[in-house]
Write an enzyme that holds these catalytic residues in place. Structure first.
Site, PDB file in Angstrom:
ATOM      1  N   SER A   1       0.838  -1.199   0.000  1.00 11.98           N
ATOM      2  CA  SER A   1       0.000   0.000   0.000  1.00 11.98           C
ATOM      3  C   SER A   1       0.865   1.237   0.000  1.00 11.98           C
ATOM      4  CB  SER A   1      -0.905   0.004   1.235  1.00 11.98           C
ATOM      5  OG  SER A   1      -1.565   1.240   1.385  1.00 11.98           O
TER       6      SER A   1
ATOM      7  N   TYR B   1      -3.096  -0.878  10.299  1.00 13.09           N
ATOM      8  CA  TYR B   1      -3.055  -1.190   8.871  1.00 13.09           C
ATOM      9  C   TYR B   1      -1.729  -0.738   8.256  1.00 13.09           C
ATOM     10  CZ  TYR B   1      -4.265  -0.986   3.892  1.00 13.09           C
ATOM     11  OH  TYR B   1      -4.273  -1.137   2.532  1.00 13.09           O
TER      12      TYR B   1
END
Length: 678
Positions: free
Chosen positions: A555, A568
């Protein structure tokens, strides 16, 4: 009338081709003769419709038929240059075609046109080949059928064989068909129904005779220790050996594999005569064109120590390559095609089963089916007589036939990922599903792993048959389920080449709101899960010795610090560093490890649909339905990122154009300066 003739031919072909005891996949051919009007003259013209080259009877459609003028095909006899030049007749069939379209005429066209009956079937039934490949096949034919079926000595398919069968048919008006020595059967009839009935009568009569008169153990007694292992044990051993065996089969060129523990194979390998019979190889040309002239057979019991088996397989592979090379050199002439590789297409492991290999999953699976056909034929021949296939020189003439070589050269260029096996986690939806779809479109075999088995299988079914994709259940936080998913991949497709760590989830919370359970869940799925998947896959990749790819869908958050997503972002940073660590460790094995950093993939994303989208929209003060537009607006390119854009990056990273790239992170975020890699 034409429509009715073709319709009846297709229906008959489909029925015959759907029964594996009648003929093998893409084996045999059928034909029908009838009258049509020639649009160039308005006059009636007699035609023969015959299954085209390479077609399959079970799935035949009118487009798979070649339509030829019967007078012109039969007229070729006047210019036939003799058996030494009979291959030239295949090109001559092009001048006999009626109209446009249709399939290319096959080598067997002459058989169908020259036989003076309206309908003809040529098939490769196991029982028929058992008679055809028996040492006293001619005497058996007379004993079983009397004068209703005539023996035709072995002759390579071609124009001369068509002439031979025509003369036999003329000389034996009472006959309904013939046994082709070493090859199969041919039957004929005045109507489509009669032809089909006669074909089936020849086959079922042979089956009944073998069952009634055959000796009880035609393959010899069971050898102690060579019996089949229990189902779970043999599949565990098969999975443990799959990587090494894929490497063996792919020494010259990459191959896809297929595993079968069919009872026919297990019983054959348990019997005393299997080494002798396996060394003789198949007889039917259709069979050994897929399986090579003989398989590689492990000569150890099923429960032999794994390391002993591995060592022995390596030695057997060296011996097989030397033996095959010698076979080629014994029979090759200066104008023979180059040797196509010396690796086995079939590997038999007593107690465990059969591994078959081909350029794609369908070819590998069908090669295994043909090997089973060959075993059935061996059993039938040994039950009544002695199995005696066509000799080695004739096998070479078929395997390295210029017509077969020309057919191979006409094959389209393979797609970028042809012959590769991919495992994608979290692939039943969102980014993972897009990746799986793109890899399948690029020619890869794909294993879709997901928490939901039903959704994984549904996604796989959308990509095609089980020769294209399968769906498996996998919780990536559990090592046993990860191993089971990898095992499923190697048993379905023979090995593994490409792994995409995509499974993930996200919770958008502040530091103080993030619980220990939140932290553990996200790290278990993405950091630990990626580690478990990469570790299990690496064992196979290293065993194969073929290199490979591991891709992490990380990400932008792996390098960009944003609010309210500590768990996350931290686990994404973990994944990003796994890429670097594994690239350094696995490079010596030819395994490339790269990452992709997407951002703002809202539409089609399982993560955003699961609450993450609403949370991020709240953080940024926009409506959830405008979140994709918001993300696009803050990028340099001003474009929204979709799942297929991430899939495109996976395709490029794992394709041939970046073969020298590892340890790279590719941003797919439309340009977020704060996430630029430094």
């Amino acid at each position: 009338m034409v429509h009715e003739v073709v319709e009846a031919l297709i229906a008959r072909s489909n029925r015959l081709g759907s029964d594996p005891t009648v003929t093998n996949y893409a084996g045999g051919n059928t034909s029908a003769k009838g009258v049509d009007v020639d649009p160039a003259s308005g006059e009636p013209v007699e035609l023969v419709w015959v299954k085209g080259s390479g077609g399959d009877l079970g799935t035949l459609t009118p487009a798979g038929l070649a339509a030829l003028r019967l007078d012109r095909v039969r007229g070729l006899e006047a210019v036939y240059p003799g058996v030494e030049r009979e291959d030239e007749m295949v090109a001559a069939f092009d001048y006999c075609l009626h109209g446009k379209g249709g399939a290319a005429p096959s080598i067997d066209t002459s058989m169908h046109a020259l036989v003076e009956q309206p309908h003809v079937d040529h098939l490769h039934p196991d029982a028929g080949i058992a008679i055809a490949a028996a040492a006293d096949g001619e005497a058996l034919t007379a004993r079983i059928y009397g004068d209703r079926v005539v023996w035709v000595p072995w002759r390579r398919p071609g124009f001369q064989l068509g002439l031979d069968i025509r003369e036999i048919q003329r000389a034996n008006p009472q006959a309904v068909g013939c046994i082709l020595g070493g090859h199969g059967i041919t039957a004929w009839g005045a109507t489509s129904e009669e032809c089909e009935e006669r074909s089936l009568w020849i086959i079922r009569t042979a089956e009944s005779y073998i069952a009634e008169h055959g000796k009880p153990e035609p393959l010899g007694p069971v050898v102690p220790g060579f019996e089949a292992l229990a189902p779970e044990a043999r599949r565990e051993r098969a999975a443990a050996l799959a990587g090494q065996l894929r490497g063996i089969a792919s020494h010259d060129r990459p191959m896809v594999g297929h595993f079968s523990d069919d009872e026919v194979v297990l019983d054959f390998l348990a019997r005393a005569e299997h080494p002798r019979l396996a060394a003789l190889g198949s007889s039917c040309p259709d069979h050994f064109l897929r399986t090579k002239v003989r398989p590689m057979v492990l000569d150890l019991p099923g429960d032999a120590p794994l390391e002993q088996v591995r060592e022995r397989l390596g030695a057997l592979h060296e011996a097989y390559r030397a033996d095959y090379t010698a076979y080629y050199e014994r029979h090759a002439s200066p104008d023979s095609p180059a040797m196509r590789g010396a690796d086995p297409a079939i590997v038999l492991v007593p107690g465990v089963g059969m591994f078959s290999y081909g350029k794609d999953a369908q070819t590998a699976r069908v090669a295994g089916e043909f090997a089973i056909n060959a075993i059935n034929a061996m059993r039938g021949a040994e039950a009544l007589s002695t199995y005696r296939p066509i000799d080695e020189a004739e096998k070479f003439r078929i395997e390295y036939w210029s017509l077969e070589e020309a057919k191979l050269q006409r094959m389209p260029k393979p797609r970028s990922h042809a012959g590769r096996v991919a495992l994608v986690t979290g692939a039943a939806s969102g980014i993972g599903r897009a990746i799986a779809g793109r890899l399948a479109a690029d020619g890869a075999c794909v294993v879709i792993a997901d928490l939901s088995l039903a959704k994984a299988q549904e996604a796989a079914a959308e990509l095609g048959s089980t020769d294209v994709a399968i769906g498996v259940q996998c919780d990536v936080t559990r090592a046993d389920q990860v191993q089971a998913a990898v095992d499923a991949a190697v048993l379905a497709f023979g090995g593994l080449d490409l792994v995409v760590n995509n499974a993930g989830l996200s919770l958008s919370k502040t530091l103080l709101e993030t619980t220990e359970a939140d932290w553990d869940l996200q790290h278990d799925v993405m950091a630990k899960g990626s580690f478990l998947v990469s570790r299990a896959a690496a064992r196979v990749l290293i065993d194969q010795g073929l290199g490979g790819d591991i891709v992490y869908i990380s990400s932008k958050n792996a390098v960009f610090a944003g609010p309210n997503n500590i768990a996350y972002s931290a686990t994404k940073a973990d994944q990003a560093h796994q890429v670097r660590l594994l690239a350094a460790e696995l490079g010596s094995h030819g395994v490339r490890v790269n990452g992709i950093n997407p951002d703002g993939v809202v539409r089609g994303s399982g993560i955003f649909a699961g609450g993450w989208g609403a949370s991020r929209a709240k953080v940024y003060g926009v409506a959830e339905e405008d979140l994709g537009k918001y993300y696009a607006g803050r990028t340099l390119l001003g474009r929204e990122v979709l799942p297929e854009h991430v899939a495109n990056a996976v395709s490029v990273l794992t394709g041939p154009d970046l073969s020298h790239t590892t340890g790279l992170h590719v941003p797919v975020d439309s340009g977020v300066p704060a996430a630029f890699l430094r």
